[in-house]
Design a protein around this motif. Sequence first.
Motif, PDB file in Angstrom:
ATOM      1  N   ALA A 148      -1.884 -62.181 -86.096  1.00 24.17           N
ATOM      2  CA  ALA A 148      -1.448 -63.393 -86.799  1.00 24.17           C
ATOM      3  C   ALA A 148      -0.433 -64.166 -85.958  1.00 24.17           C
ATOM      4  CB  ALA A 148      -0.857 -63.017 -88.150  1.00 24.17           C
ATOM      5  N   ARG A 149       0.463 -63.446 -85.275  1.00 28.05           N
ATOM      6  CA  ARG A 149       1.423 -64.132 -84.401  1.00 28.05           C
ATOM      7  C   ARG A 149       0.711 -64.839 -83.255  1.00 28.05           C
ATOM      8  NH1 ARG A 149       6.742 -63.973 -84.307  1.00 28.05           N
ATOM      9  NH2 ARG A 149       6.886 -64.007 -82.044  1.00 28.05           N
ATOM     10  N   ALA A 150      -0.329 -64.211 -82.724  1.00 27.23           N
ATOM     11  CA  ALA A 150      -1.089 -64.835 -81.640  1.00 27.23           C
ATOM     12  C   ALA A 150      -1.772 -66.108 -82.135  1.00 27.23           C
ATOM     13  CB  ALA A 150      -2.118 -63.859 -81.090  1.00 27.23           C
TER      14      ALA A 150
ATOM     15  N   LYS B 105       3.292 -57.049 -94.218  1.00 24.34           N
ATOM     16  CA  LYS B 105       2.988 -57.914 -93.076  1.00 24.34           C
ATOM     17  C   LYS B 105       1.737 -58.730 -93.374  1.00 24.34           C
ATOM     18  CE  LYS B 105       5.203 -55.916 -89.163  1.00 24.34           C
ATOM     19  NZ  LYS B 105       5.153 -55.967 -87.738  1.00 24.34           N
ATOM     20  N   VAL B 106       1.781 -59.980 -92.948  1.00 23.83           N
ATOM     21  CA  VAL B 106       0.650 -60.883 -93.142  1.00 23.83           C
ATOM     22  C   VAL B 106      -0.332 -60.662 -92.009  1.00 23.83           C
ATOM     23  CG1 VAL B 106      -0.047 -63.302 -93.304  1.00 23.83           C
ATOM     24  CG2 VAL B 106       2.108 -62.568 -94.309  1.00 23.83           C
TER      25      VAL B 106
ATOM     26  N   LEU C  92       6.267 -69.471 -94.328  1.00 20.58           N
ATOM     27  CA  LEU C  92       6.353 -68.009 -94.227  1.00 20.58           C
ATOM     28  C   LEU C  92       7.794 -67.525 -94.330  1.00 20.58           C
ATOM     29  CD1 LEU C  92       3.759 -67.369 -91.391  1.00 20.58           C
ATOM     30  CD2 LEU C  92       3.606 -66.559 -93.745  1.00 20.58           C
ATOM     31  N   ILE C  93       8.716 -68.219 -93.683  1.00 27.85           N
ATOM     32  CA  ILE C  93      10.122 -67.826 -93.729  1.00 27.85           C
ATOM     33  C   ILE C  93      10.666 -67.963 -95.149  1.00 27.85           C
ATOM     34  CG2 ILE C  93      12.433 -68.493 -92.947  1.00 27.85           C
ATOM     35  CD1 ILE C  93      11.147 -69.087 -90.217  1.00 27.85           C
ATOM     36  N   GLN C  94      10.275 -69.033 -95.819  1.00 29.62           N
ATOM     37  CA  GLN C  94      10.718 -69.227 -97.193  1.00 29.62           C
ATOM     38  C   GLN C  94      10.175 -68.125 -98.100  1.00 29.62           C
ATOM     39  OE1 GLN C  94       9.387 -72.868 -98.974  1.00 29.62           O
ATOM     40  NE2 GLN C  94      10.920 -72.790-100.603  1.00 29.62           N
TER      41      GLN C  94
ATOM     42  N   ILE D 140      12.356 -63.146 -87.797  1.00 29.30           N
ATOM     43  CA  ILE D 140      11.777 -63.135 -89.146  1.00 29.30           C
ATOM     44  C   ILE D 140      10.259 -63.155 -89.061  1.00 29.30           C
ATOM     45  CG2 ILE D 140      11.513 -64.458 -91.279  1.00 29.30           C
ATOM     46  CD1 ILE D 140      14.438 -65.307 -90.965  1.00 29.30           C
ATOM     47  N   LEU D 141       9.717 -64.010 -88.199  1.00 30.38           N
ATOM     48  CA  LEU D 141       8.265 -64.087 -88.066  1.00 30.38           C
ATOM     49  C   LEU D 141       7.694 -62.791 -87.489  1.00 30.38           C
ATOM     50  CD1 LEU D 141       7.847 -67.759 -86.838  1.00 30.38           C
ATOM     51  CD2 LEU D 141       7.233 -66.827 -89.068  1.00 30.38           C
ATOM     52  N   ALA D 142       8.433 -62.135 -86.603  1.00 26.69           N
ATOM     53  CA  ALA D 142       7.964 -60.867 -86.049  1.00 26.69           C
ATOM     54  C   ALA D 142       7.915 -59.789 -87.131  1.00 26.69           C
ATOM     55  CB  ALA D 142       8.871 -60.424 -84.910  1.00 26.69           C
TER      56      ALA D 142
END
Length: 126
Positions: free
Chosen positions: A53-55, A87-88, A75-77, A44-46
């Motif tokens: 942002a993931r880094a 995408k954020v 973020l998941i919610q 989900i985060l990917a």
Amino acid sequence: MADEELEALRQQRLAQLQAKHGDPSGDPSQQEAKQREAEIRNTILAQVLDQAARARLSNLALVKPDKAKAVENYLIQMARFGQLPGKVSEQGLIEILEKVSQQTEKKTTVKFNRRKVLDSDEDDDY
């Protein structure tokens, strides 16, 4: 006793001891459930975050795991309710981090309790 029976008894006794001491790592079904949950969270985060942002989120998880977990949950919610338009980016993640920090900010106050002490300068010492 055959080796197979002995091994089965050992496994049974090990399971009993782990259950008695409350060791959750001994239950394979719980381990699998945690692993599946982690995989779902990562997918989900990917989908929600871009690479930068993931880094940033992974760096935050190294320093403050509880804050990173709160941001991940947020973020998941938002993704589940369809509140994310795309995408954020890293800048969007920074704004979300600031929002979460303001919500969880703890105010610390320092109170000085000054006590009056007898001062020898006021007294006349003859």
